[in-house]
Write an enzyme that holds these catalytic residues in place. Structure first.
Site, PDB file in Angstrom:
ATOM      1  N   ASN A 174       0.911  -1.202   0.026  1.00 34.12           N
ATOM      2  CA  ASN A 174       0.013   0.030   0.021  1.00 34.12           C
ATOM      3  C   ASN A 174       1.103   1.338  -0.028  1.00 34.12           C
ATOM      4  O   ASN A 174       1.442   1.679   0.892  1.00 34.12           O
ATOM      5  CB  ASN A 174      -0.878  -0.046   1.322  1.00 34.12           C
ATOM      6  CG  ASN A 174      -1.757   1.318   1.349  1.00 34.12           C
ATOM      7  OD1 ASN A 174      -1.804   2.038   0.600  1.00 34.12           O
ATOM      8  ND2 ASN A 174      -2.517   1.281   2.426  1.00 34.12           N
ATOM      9  N   LYS A 181       3.215   0.776   3.060  1.00 34.47           N
ATOM     10  CA  LYS A 181       2.773   0.048   4.105  1.00 34.47           C
ATOM     11  C   LYS A 181       3.005  -1.561   3.489  1.00 34.47           C
ATOM     12  O   LYS A 181       2.605  -1.760   2.171  1.00 34.47           O
ATOM     13  CB  LYS A 181       1.482   0.308   4.681  1.00 34.47           C
ATOM     14  CG  LYS A 181       1.472   1.549   5.359  1.00 34.47           C
ATOM     15  CD  LYS A 181       0.114   1.820   6.069  1.00 34.47           C
ATOM     16  CE  LYS A 181      -0.075   3.095   6.694  1.00 34.47           C
ATOM     17  NZ  LYS A 181      -1.271   3.581   6.671  1.00 34.47           N
ATOM     18  N   ARG A 260      -2.812  -2.130  -3.245  1.00 31.41           N
ATOM     19  CA  ARG A 260      -3.848  -1.278  -3.128  1.00 31.41           C
ATOM     20  C   ARG A 260      -3.729  -0.114  -4.021  1.00 31.41           C
ATOM     21  O   ARG A 260      -2.983   0.531  -4.077  1.00 31.41           O
ATOM     22  CB  ARG A 260      -3.807  -0.698  -1.637  1.00 31.41           C
ATOM     23  CG  ARG A 260      -5.080   0.531  -1.274  1.00 31.41           C
ATOM     24  CD  ARG A 260      -4.942   0.979  -0.174  1.00 31.41           C
ATOM     25  NE  ARG A 260      -6.029   2.021   0.066  1.00 31.41           N
ATOM     26  CZ  ARG A 260      -6.191   2.782   0.686  1.00 31.41           C
ATOM     27  NH1 ARG A 260      -4.912   3.515   1.147  1.00 31.41           N
ATOM     28  NH2 ARG A 260      -7.222   3.619   0.653  1.00 31.41           N
ATOM     29  N   HIS A 349     -12.859   3.212   0.602  1.00 28.68           N
ATOM     30  CA  HIS A 349     -12.890   2.200   1.545  1.00 28.68           C
ATOM     31  C   HIS A 349     -13.410   0.840   1.353  1.00 28.68           C
ATOM     32  O   HIS A 349     -13.827   0.240   2.076  1.00 28.68           O
ATOM     33  CB  HIS A 349     -13.553   2.985   2.987  1.00 28.68           C
ATOM     34  CG  HIS A 349     -12.786   4.003   3.542  1.00 28.68           C
ATOM     35  ND1 HIS A 349     -13.558   4.819   4.270  1.00 28.68           N
ATOM     36  CD2 HIS A 349     -11.554   4.320   3.813  1.00 28.68           C
ATOM     37  CE1 HIS A 349     -12.695   5.926   4.478  1.00 28.68           C
ATOM     38  NE2 HIS A 349     -11.447   5.400   4.259  1.00 28.68           N
ATOM     39  N   HIS A 377     -17.378   3.238   8.659  1.00 28.01           N
ATOM     40  CA  HIS A 377     -15.683   3.145   8.672  1.00 28.01           C
ATOM     41  C   HIS A 377     -15.408   4.651   9.239  1.00 28.01           C
ATOM     42  O   HIS A 377     -15.470   5.675   8.371  1.00 28.01           O
ATOM     43  CB  HIS A 377     -15.138   2.666   7.386  1.00 28.01           C
ATOM     44  CG  HIS A 377     -13.741   3.058   7.321  1.00 28.01           C
ATOM     45  ND1 HIS A 377     -12.892   1.794   7.034  1.00 28.01           N
ATOM     46  CD2 HIS A 377     -12.748   4.212   7.429  1.00 28.01           C
ATOM     47  CE1 HIS A 377     -11.547   2.115   7.286  1.00 28.01           C
ATOM     48  NE2 HIS A 377     -11.506   3.654   7.190  1.00 28.01           N
ATOM     49  N   GLY A 379     -12.374   6.552  10.401  1.00 24.03           N
ATOM     50  CA  GLY A 379     -10.968   6.784  10.790  1.00 24.03           C
ATOM     51  C   GLY A 379     -10.507   8.295  10.381  1.00 24.03           C
ATOM     52  O   GLY A 379     -11.390   9.308  10.422  1.00 24.03           O
ATOM     53  N   ARG A 410     -10.998  16.908   6.309  1.00 18.33           N
ATOM     54  CA  ARG A 410     -11.824  16.944   5.300  1.00 18.33           C
ATOM     55  C   ARG A 410     -13.155  17.480   5.560  1.00 18.33           C
ATOM     56  O   ARG A 410     -13.719  16.897   6.598  1.00 18.33           O
ATOM     57  CB  ARG A 410     -11.993  15.908   4.044  1.00 18.33           C
ATOM     58  CG  ARG A 410     -10.540  15.366   3.680  1.00 18.33           C
ATOM     59  CD  ARG A 410     -11.009  14.079   2.645  1.00 18.33           C
ATOM     60  NE  ARG A 410      -9.647  13.496   2.661  1.00 18.33           N
ATOM     61  CZ  ARG A 410      -9.634  12.079   2.758  1.00 18.33           C
ATOM     62  NH1 ARG A 410     -10.843  11.468   2.852  1.00 18.33           N
ATOM     63  NH2 ARG A 410      -8.408  11.521   2.663  1.00 18.33           N
ATOM     64  N   ARG A 454      -9.133  11.667  19.398  1.00 18.76           N
ATOM     65  CA  ARG A 454      -8.750  11.659  21.010  1.00 18.76           C
ATOM     66  C   ARG A 454      -8.719  12.744  21.583  1.00 18.76           C
ATOM     67  O   ARG A 454      -9.044  13.242  22.600  1.00 18.76           O
ATOM     68  CB  ARG A 454      -7.489  10.511  21.166  1.00 18.76           C
ATOM     69  CG  ARG A 454      -7.957   9.268  20.757  1.00 18.76           C
ATOM     70  CD  ARG A 454      -6.635   8.528  20.475  1.00 18.76           C
ATOM     71  NE  ARG A 454      -6.106   8.773  19.263  1.00 18.76           N
ATOM     72  CZ  ARG A 454      -5.172   8.111  18.827  1.00 18.76           C
ATOM     73  NH1 ARG A 454      -4.684   6.992  19.281  1.00 18.76           N
ATOM     74  NH2 ARG A 454      -4.569   8.491  17.599  1.00 18.76           N
ATOM     75  N   GLU A 551      -7.940  -4.290   6.006  1.00 17.33           N
ATOM     76  CA  GLU A 551      -7.886  -4.056   4.803  1.00 17.33           C
ATOM     77  C   GLU A 551      -6.807  -4.950   3.883  1.00 17.33           C
ATOM     78  O   GLU A 551      -7.208  -5.415   2.831  1.00 17.33           O
ATOM     79  CB  GLU A 551      -7.864  -2.463   4.309  1.00 17.33           C
ATOM     80  CG  GLU A 551      -9.003  -1.845   4.777  1.00 17.33           C
ATOM     81  CD  GLU A 551      -8.571  -0.165   5.053  1.00 17.33           C
ATOM     82  OE1 GLU A 551      -8.736   0.462   4.112  1.00 17.33           O
ATOM     83  OE2 GLU A 551      -8.184   0.165   6.214  1.00 17.33           O
TER      84      GLU A 551
HETATM   85  P1  ADP Z   1      -6.734   6.084   8.722  1.00 16.94           P
HETATM   86  O1  ADP Z   1      -7.925   6.532   8.021  1.00 16.94           O
HETATM   87  O2  ADP Z   1      -5.662   6.863   8.702  1.00 16.94           O
HETATM   88  O3  ADP Z   1      -6.490   4.701   8.300  1.00 16.94           O
HETATM   89  P2  ADP Z   1      -7.322   4.950  11.351  1.00 16.94           P
HETATM   90  O4  ADP Z   1      -8.470   4.052  10.863  1.00 16.94           O
HETATM   91  O5  ADP Z   1      -6.070   4.407  11.885  1.00 16.94           O
HETATM   92  O6  ADP Z   1      -7.087   5.864  10.185  1.00 16.94           O
HETATM   93  O7  ADP Z   1      -7.871   6.152  12.499  1.00 16.94           O
HETATM   94  C1  ADP Z   1      -7.272   7.060  12.967  1.00 16.94           C
HETATM   95  C2  ADP Z   1      -7.958   7.840  13.805  1.00 16.94           C
HETATM   96  O8  ADP Z   1      -8.720   7.185  14.725  1.00 16.94           O
HETATM   97  C3  ADP Z   1      -7.033   8.997  14.629  1.00 16.94           C
HETATM   98  O9  ADP Z   1      -6.784   9.994  13.795  1.00 16.94           O
HETATM   99  C4  ADP Z   1      -7.922   9.227  15.640  1.00 16.94           C
HETATM  100  O10 ADP Z   1      -8.540  10.143  15.579  1.00 16.94           O
HETATM  101  C5  ADP Z   1      -8.701   8.034  15.758  1.00 16.94           C
HETATM  102  N1  ADP Z   1      -8.757   7.140  17.252  1.00 16.94           N
HETATM  103  C6  ADP Z   1      -7.774   6.270  17.260  1.00 16.94           C
HETATM  104  N2  ADP Z   1      -7.925   5.572  18.275  1.00 16.94           N
HETATM  105  C7  ADP Z   1      -8.985   6.036  18.929  1.00 16.94           C
HETATM  106  C8  ADP Z   1      -9.685   6.175  20.276  1.00 16.94           C
HETATM  107  N3  ADP Z   1      -9.301   5.320  21.191  1.00 16.94           N
HETATM  108  N4  ADP Z   1     -10.779   7.000  20.532  1.00 16.94           N
HETATM  109  C9  ADP Z   1     -11.038   7.910  19.644  1.00 16.94           C
HETATM  110  N5  ADP Z   1     -10.418   8.000  18.425  1.00 16.94           N
HETATM  111  C10 ADP Z   1      -9.379   7.298  18.139  1.00 16.94           C
END
Ligand code: ADP
Length: 646
Positions: A174, A181, A260, A349, A377, A379, A410, A454, A551
Site C-alpha cells: 500500500n 505499508k 492497493r 474504503h 468506517h 478513521g 476534510r 482523541r 484492509e
Molecule cells: P486511517 O484513516 O488513517 O487509516 P485509522 O482508522 O487508523 O485512520 O484512524 C485514525 C484515527 O482514529 C485517529 O486520527 C484518531 O482520530 C482516531 N482514534 C484512534 N483511536 C481512538 C480512540 N481510542 N478514541 C477515539 N479516536 C481514536
C-alpha cells in the site's frame, strides 16, 4: 495417480463416461488423489469447497454436522460416486460432514476444471444436476433434518480464511505519498504474517518499523525515495531474526503481490492482474485521483522491478462499490459530465467495507447475502456504506474521498455554492479551495484543536461542537441508508474512531430507537480490542457491532480470488470462442445488439415473453447461462429491448 486409478476412472465413474479418453486423462492429470483412513473426515460441513470429489475406492457416509453420528447417516457414497457438486455450483459451504467408513481414495478435481470441463459437457452437467436433485430429495424426506442441513452456516474463520488453489505467499503493498505499508501472508502458515511500514519517504527522518510472529524491527534509514524504501522492506522481510524470507534475495518466497489502488474508475469493477495495459489505465485514472493513483502506480512499477517473476494484482478501493445503482452514483449535473468526464460518485474504503461485511456475517453465522448492513468506517478518512445482501448500494464518498462525513481534515458534504462564494469574496483559487477542503477542514478546522478524535474529545466547547457535527452526520447517513435499503439488520462501526470511541458510537446512535437500533451502554463501554463485539441491547431489533477492520487481509483475499479467476478465464479462453463481458444484476441480463448476435446468431431479434411494469420493457423468451469464477447461473432471463451496453 496410478494406472489402475486411471483405468477405474475410465470404466467406473458414470460422471466421466461422457468424456473421451483424452479428456478424462486431462481431468485426472489436473486433479489430486487423497487417501483417507476409515473414520477420517473427508470433508467438514461448513467448509468452503474447492474441489469436486470422485470416490475411487471405499465408502463415505454423510452426517449432519450439528448432530454428528447420533442421528445416523444422511446417505452413503460408493466408489464411482461424487460429492461437493452443490457447494461448487452455489459457492456455499459444504452442508454435511463426509466421513470415510472404510479406507478411501478420492480424486479431487479442482474448481477450474469442474467449471470449464465438467459443467461445459452437457451429459456430465445433466448428471451433476440429477445428483444434486436426488440429494435434496433425500434431505426433504426428513423435514427436521432438512432444516438442520439448511440452517448450517459458516464456522469461525472460514469466510475470511486465505485459501488459494495452491499454497501462496502473498505480499500486500500500500503506497502512499510518503509511506510504504506492507503485509506478508502465507496461506499454509496463517500465524506467520508480518506487517511493516516505511515512513517519511523522500523526507528527513525516513524510518522502517516491522512486526511479525518472529519479532519486531525499528530502523532509521539513510533516506531516499521509493527504490530505497522497497530495498529496506526486502531487507526487513529477509532479516535473519525478525524476517520471514530466507535471505534478502530469496525472491521465490513471495508468490504473488497484491497492490492497493485507490481509484479504479468505471473501468475496474473488480481486482485485476496487472500488465502494462492495466498499469497504464491506473495511471490515466490519476485525473480522478491525483493524490493517490500516481503514487500507487509508482509503487507497482517499483514492485514489478524488484519482484519480476510473480503475478502482481491491483485491488481497487472503488471496486466494492461497482454495484451502486445509477440513482445512487449520479450527480444532478448535466449528463455529459458523467459520460465524457466520468464525473459521478465512486465511493472508497471498499476493502474495509468488504472485509467488515464478511467479518460481521461470520460472527453472526449468517451469509452476507442474507443481511442488510450499514458499515460506518470512521478513521482519519470516514465513510458510511449501505450493503444490501452483500452488495454496496450506496456510500457516502463520491468522485473523491471528500464527500460525505466530516473527517479528520476534510469537510465532507457542503453546499457546492460555497466554492463560488469564496472565489468571489476571498479571491480563492480552485487549488486553494481544494487545499482548504482537504487539509484544513473537518475536525481540525471546526475544533481548532486537532484532526485526532482523541484530542477533540478532550477539547473545549468548540471542540465539542465539532464532535457533535461528526456524530450527527453519521446518524443522518444511518437514517438515510435504512430508507435506501427499506430496513437494516446490522449497523457496524470500524476503523480508528469506530473501534476506539464509545462516546462517538453512543452519540451517533442517539435517538435511533425509533428505527430499531438500541445500544447497550455497558457493552458499548466494554468493547474487546481486536475482536468483533456486539454492543446492541439483547432486545434490539437491529444488531450493532464493533468490527475491527483488516484492509490488507481483504486485499490478500481478493488477490487470491483474482488468481483463481485468471486461471479460469485462461482455461475457458482456450476451450471456447471470445468471451462476452457482462455485468450481472439481480435476476436478469441486458444485452447489446452486438452481443445478441454473438450469442444467438446474426440478425437475431429478441422475442417478447411478457411485459414488465416499466413501460416499453419486457422479459424475453431467450435465457442464458452465465459462467463466472464461483460457478454458473442457469436460465438467466434476457430483458428487452436491447441496450447500448451488455
Ligand atoms: P486511517 O484513516 O488513517 O487509516 P485509522 O482508522 O487508523 O485512520 O484512524 C485514525 C484515527 O482514529 C485517529 O486520527 C484518531 O482520530 C482516531 N482514534 C484512534 N483511536 C481512538 C480512540 N481510542 N478514541 C477515539 N479516536 C481514536
Amino acid at each position: 495417480m496410478s494406472v489402475s486409478d486411471l483405468a477405474f476412472v475410465n470404466t467406473s465413474v458414470p460422471l466421466l463416461s461422457h468424456f473421451t479418453d483424452a479428456q478424462r486423462r486431462e481431468l485426472v492429470e489436473g486433479s489430486l488423489v487423497r487417501s483417507c483412513r476409515a473414520g477420517e473426515v473427508v470433508l467438514h460441513g461448513g467448509d468452503e469447497v474447492h474441489f469436486l470429489g470422485v470416490l475411487l475406492e471405499g465408502t463415505i457416509q454423510a452426517f449432519i454436522p450439528a448432530t454428528g453420528e447420533a442421528d445416523g447417516p444422511l446417505g452413503e457414497i460408493h466408489a464411482g460416486g461424487t460429492f461437493g457438486e452443490l457447494a461448487l455450483m452455489s459457492g456455499d459451504p459444504a452442508v454435511a460432514d463426509l466421513v470415510a467408513v472404510t479406507p478411501c481414495r478420492v480424486l479431487l478435481v479442482p474448481l477450474t476444471l469442474f467449471q470449464t470441463r465438467i459443467m461445459a459437457n452437457p451429459g456430465a452437467a445433466q448428471l451433476i444436476a440429477m445428483t444434486v436433485s436426488s440429494r435434496v430429495q433425500l434431505a426433504l424426506q426428513d423435514p427436521a433434518r432438512a432444516v438442520a442441513v439448511a440452517g448450517r452456516r459458516q464456522g469461525d474463520g472460514e469466510l475470511l480464511e486465505l485459501k488459494g488453489e495452491r499454497p501462496e505467499r502473498i505480499l500486500v503493498i500500500n503506497c502512499g505519498s510518503s509511506s510504504l505499508k506492507y503485509r506478508y501472508f502465507d496461506t499454509e502458515q496463517p500465524d506467520l504474517t508480518v506487517a511493516g511500514q516505511v515512513e517519511r519517504i523522500g523526507q528527513p527522518g525516513m524510518r522502517l518499523s516491522q512486526r511479525g510472529a518472529k519479532g519486531e524491527l525499528q530502523q532509521d534509514l539513510p533516506g531516499g525515495g521509493f527504490a530505497e524504501a522497497f530495498q529496506a522492506m526486502q531487507a526487513a522481510l529477509g532479516h535473519p531474526e525478525a524476517g520471514v524470507l530466507k535471505d534478502r534475495d530469496d525472491r521465490t518466497a513471495v508468490t504473488v503481490v497484491g497492490h492497493r489502488v485507490v481509484h479504479g474508475g468505471e473501468k475496474f469493477s473488480s481486482a485485476m492482474v496487472i500488465d502494462d495495459a492495466v498499469l497504464a489505465e491506473i495511471e490515466s485514472l490519476g485525473a480522478l485521483a491525483p493524490l493517490h493513483n500516481p503514487v500507487n502506480a509508482a509503487g507497482i512499477r517499483e514492485a514489478r522491478r524488484v519482484l519480476p517473476g510473480v503475478p502482481h494484482v491491483a485491488v481497487f478501493d472503488t471496486a466494492f462499490h461497482a454495484t451502486l445503482p445509477s440513482q445512487a452514483y449520479l450527480y444532478g449535473l448535466p449528463y455529459e459530465y458523467y459520460e465524457t468526464k466520468g464525473v459521478r460518485r465512486y465511493g472508497f474504503h471498499g476493502s474495509s467495507h468488504g472485509y467488515v461485511t464478511l467479518a460481521a456475517a461470520q460472527h453472526l453465522r449468517r451469509r452476507p447475502r442474507d443481511l442488510r448492513i450499514i458499515s460506518c468506517h470512521l478513521g482519519n478518512g470516514a465513510s458510511v456504506c449501505a450493503i444490501d445482501h452483500g452488495r454496496s448500494v450506496d456510500t457516502s464518498m463520491g468522485l473523491t474521498p471528500g464527500e460525505g462525513l466530516l473527517m479528520g481534515t476534510r469537510c465532507g458534504d457542503i453546499d457546492p455554492g460555497v466554492a463560488a462564494h469564496l472565489a468571489r469574496t476571498e479571491g480563492m483559487t480552485p487549488e486553494q479551495f481544494d487545499e482548504m477542503l482537504n487539509r484544513r477542514s473537518g475536525l481540525l478546522g471546526l475544533s481548532g484543536v486537532s484532526s485526532d478524535m482523541r484530542e477533540v474529545e478532550q477539547g473545549d466547547a468548540r471542540a465539542l461542537t465539532a464532535l457533535k457535527v461528526f456524530c450527527y452526520r453519521v446518524r443522518k447517513y444511518i437514517g438515510a441508508y435504512i430508507a435506501a435499503m427499506g430496513g437494516v439488520d446490522v449497523v457496524l462501526f470500524t476503523a480508528g474512531i469506530g473501534q476506539g470511541s464509545a462516546g462517538v458510537r453512543a452519540t451517533a446512535l442517539q435517538g435511533l430507537g425509533c428505527m430499531g437500533i438500541v445500544l447497550d451502554e455497558e457493552l458499548n463501554r466494554r468493547v474487546v480490542t481486536g475482536a468483533v463485539s456486539p454492543i446492541s441491547a439483547p432486545d434490539s431489533p437491529v444488531t450493532v457491532l464493533v468490527v475491527p477492520t483488516d484492509e490488507e487481509r481483504m486485499i490478500a483475499r481478493e488477490t487470491l480470488r483474482v488468481l483463481a479467476r485468471d486461471c479460469l478465464v485462461r482455461a475457458s479462453d482456450a476451450c471456447r470462442h471470445a468471451p462476452v463481458p457482462i455485468e450481472v444484476s439481480a435476476h436478469h441480463i441486458h444485452l447489446s445488439p452486438l452481443d445478441v448476435e454473438a450469442l444467438f446468431g446474426p440478425g437475431h431479434q429478441l422475442t417478447k415473453h411478457a411485459d414488465l411494469s416499466q413501460p416499453g420493457q419486457y422479459a424475453c423468451k431467450e435465457q442464458l447461462t452465465i459462467v463466472g469464477p464461483k460457478g454458473r447461473i442457469e436460465r438467466v432471463r434476457v430483458l428487452g429491448p436491447v441496450r447500448k451496453a451488455t
